[in-house]
Design a protein around this motif. Sequence first.
Motif, PDB file in Angstrom:
ATOM      1  N   ASP A 220     -23.484 -10.579  23.933  1.00 28.46           N
ATOM      2  CA  ASP A 220     -23.650  -9.789  25.146  1.00 28.46           C
ATOM      3  C   ASP A 220     -22.495  -8.818  25.364  1.00 28.46           C
ATOM      4  O   ASP A 220     -22.665  -7.797  26.042  1.00 28.46           O
ATOM      5  CB  ASP A 220     -23.780 -10.704  26.365  1.00 28.46           C
ATOM      6  N   ASP A 221     -21.316  -9.114  24.813  1.00 31.55           N
ATOM      7  CA  ASP A 221     -20.190  -8.190  24.986  1.00 31.55           C
ATOM      8  C   ASP A 221     -20.495  -6.851  24.317  1.00 31.55           C
ATOM      9  O   ASP A 221     -20.174  -5.789  24.876  1.00 31.55           O
ATOM     10  CB  ASP A 221     -18.890  -8.793  24.451  1.00 31.55           C
ATOM     11  N   TYR A 222     -21.150  -6.886  23.148  1.00 31.22           N
ATOM     12  CA  TYR A 222     -21.494  -5.632  22.471  1.00 31.22           C
ATOM     13  C   TYR A 222     -22.643  -4.925  23.190  1.00 31.22           C
ATOM     14  O   TYR A 222     -22.648  -3.698  23.320  1.00 31.22           O
ATOM     15  CB  TYR A 222     -21.849  -5.881  21.007  1.00 31.22           C
ATOM     16  N   LYS A 223     -23.607  -5.688  23.678  1.00 27.42           N
ATOM     17  CA  LYS A 223     -24.719  -5.081  24.427  1.00 27.42           C
ATOM     18  C   LYS A 223     -24.209  -4.414  25.699  1.00 27.42           C
ATOM     19  O   LYS A 223     -24.661  -3.324  26.074  1.00 27.42           O
ATOM     20  CB  LYS A 223     -25.764  -6.139  24.752  1.00 27.42           C
ATOM     21  N   HIS A 224     -23.258  -5.064  26.377  1.00 22.67           N
ATOM     22  CA  HIS A 224     -22.647  -4.462  27.568  1.00 22.67           C
ATOM     23  C   HIS A 224     -21.934  -3.163  27.182  1.00 22.67           C
ATOM     24  O   HIS A 224     -22.009  -2.159  27.908  1.00 22.67           O
ATOM     25  CB  HIS A 224     -21.664  -5.442  28.203  1.00 22.67           C
TER      26      HIS A 224
ATOM     27  N   PHE B 179     -33.080  -2.417  25.681  1.00 28.97           N
ATOM     28  CA  PHE B 179     -32.553  -1.522  26.713  1.00 28.97           C
ATOM     29  C   PHE B 179     -32.924  -0.091  26.367  1.00 28.97           C
ATOM     30  O   PHE B 179     -32.552   0.420  25.309  1.00 28.97           O
ATOM     31  CB  PHE B 179     -31.031  -1.657  26.810  1.00 28.97           C
TER      32      PHE B 179
ATOM     33  N   ARG C  88     -24.536  -0.507  26.860  1.00 27.60           N
ATOM     34  CA  ARG C  88     -25.062  -0.133  28.176  1.00 27.60           C
ATOM     35  C   ARG C  88     -24.078   0.755  28.943  1.00 27.60           C
ATOM     36  O   ARG C  88     -24.493   1.696  29.638  1.00 27.60           O
ATOM     37  CB  ARG C  88     -25.380  -1.392  28.985  1.00 27.60           C
ATOM     38  N   GLN C  89     -22.793   0.473  28.818  1.00 27.74           N
ATOM     39  CA  GLN C  89     -21.788   1.286  29.495  1.00 27.74           C
ATOM     40  C   GLN C  89     -21.805   2.722  28.981  1.00 27.74           C
ATOM     41  O   GLN C  89     -21.486   3.660  29.717  1.00 27.74           O
ATOM     42  CB  GLN C  89     -20.394   0.676  29.302  1.00 27.74           C
TER      43      GLN C  89
ATOM     44  N   PHE D 265     -17.442  -9.128  32.112  1.00 32.64           N
ATOM     45  CA  PHE D 265     -18.498  -8.158  32.391  1.00 32.64           C
ATOM     46  C   PHE D 265     -19.664  -8.877  33.060  1.00 32.64           C
ATOM     47  O   PHE D 265     -19.825 -10.095  32.926  1.00 32.64           O
ATOM     48  CB  PHE D 265     -18.962  -7.477  31.101  1.00 32.64           C
TER      49      PHE D 265
ATOM     50  N   GLU E 107     -23.547 -10.132  33.953  1.00 35.35           N
ATOM     51  CA  GLU E 107     -24.592 -10.676  33.093  1.00 35.35           C
ATOM     52  C   GLU E 107     -25.446  -9.555  32.514  1.00 35.35           C
ATOM     53  O   GLU E 107     -25.840  -8.628  33.221  1.00 35.35           O
ATOM     54  CB  GLU E 107     -25.471 -11.647  33.880  1.00 35.35           C
ATOM     55  N   VAL E 108     -25.711  -9.643  31.212  1.00 34.36           N
ATOM     56  CA  VAL E 108     -26.519  -8.640  30.517  1.00 34.36           C
ATOM     57  C   VAL E 108     -27.973  -9.101  30.495  1.00 34.36           C
ATOM     58  O   VAL E 108     -28.265 -10.200  30.005  1.00 34.36           O
ATOM     59  CB  VAL E 108     -26.006  -8.417  29.080  1.00 34.36           C
ATOM     60  N   PRO E 109     -28.892  -8.308  31.004  1.00 31.46           N
ATOM     61  CA  PRO E 109     -30.306  -8.707  30.980  1.00 31.46           C
ATOM     62  C   PRO E 109     -30.786  -8.950  29.552  1.00 31.46           C
ATOM     63  O   PRO E 109     -30.357  -8.283  28.610  1.00 31.46           O
ATOM     64  CB  PRO E 109     -31.032  -7.511  31.607  1.00 31.46           C
TER      65      PRO E 109
END
Length: 240
Positions: free
Chosen positions: A127-131, A82, A134-135, A74, A76-78
């Motif tokens: 970041d995988d969970y944050k992505h 969010f 966001r999705q 995925f 890069e997650v800022p």
Amino acid sequence: MTRPYIFCHMFTSLDGKILGPYMDTPESDKSGDLFYEIAFGKNRHYDHQGWLSGRTTTDDNFTHYKEPVLETDFPEVPAGDFVAEHDLSMYYISIDASGRLGWESNLLTYRETKAHVIEVLSEKVGDDYKHFLRQLNISYIIAGKDSIDPVLAVKKLQELFDMKMIMLGGGGVLNWSFIQAGMCDELSVVMTPVADGSSDLPSLFETKEGLTEAKPVTFSLESSSTYKDGTLWLRYLVNN
């Protein structure tokens, strides 16, 4: 610190349980309708902008212990929080320190109430969970290193989402952690005239080792209302 007014609104049995066989009775159905009307009905008593619950309460009622679908590749997650775009005026806020809830939508429906989902995460969430969030266009805030800091969480909810009043809605560990952190102003309890004697199910307030302690807190009775079906509605101010 200025912060939203926080009231803890809970539905319990006569023996103080927030879950149990008592909930499958006709009496509890009637009391449950009152509980909903007080906080979410057309003429609701509280004019709050969101309600906040713990991960287990969320899984029990909404996400039903589904696993989040995480991607390994995925963008890069800022860094930081969010805030997703949406057109709803009500929020459902879930404490999820480890990032475990398997959401399928950013819209939550509770009876007639529709709410935009906000996740409260700790810094340890990847970041995988944050992505994943966001999705789904699910908002999230980061409040605490390894566990959730109630003071920081409330501060961010006010600043980022303009919340002036928040309902605290369990479970017992979460309720008690906010009480002990001084982040609760009022207790509202709708008590159904039923008990089942369960000894292994959660109650209104519960301690957790390493998080909270069994230190007494006093309350001042604000009002009490009785109903023909035996339901009680008790309102207390928390003596912080």
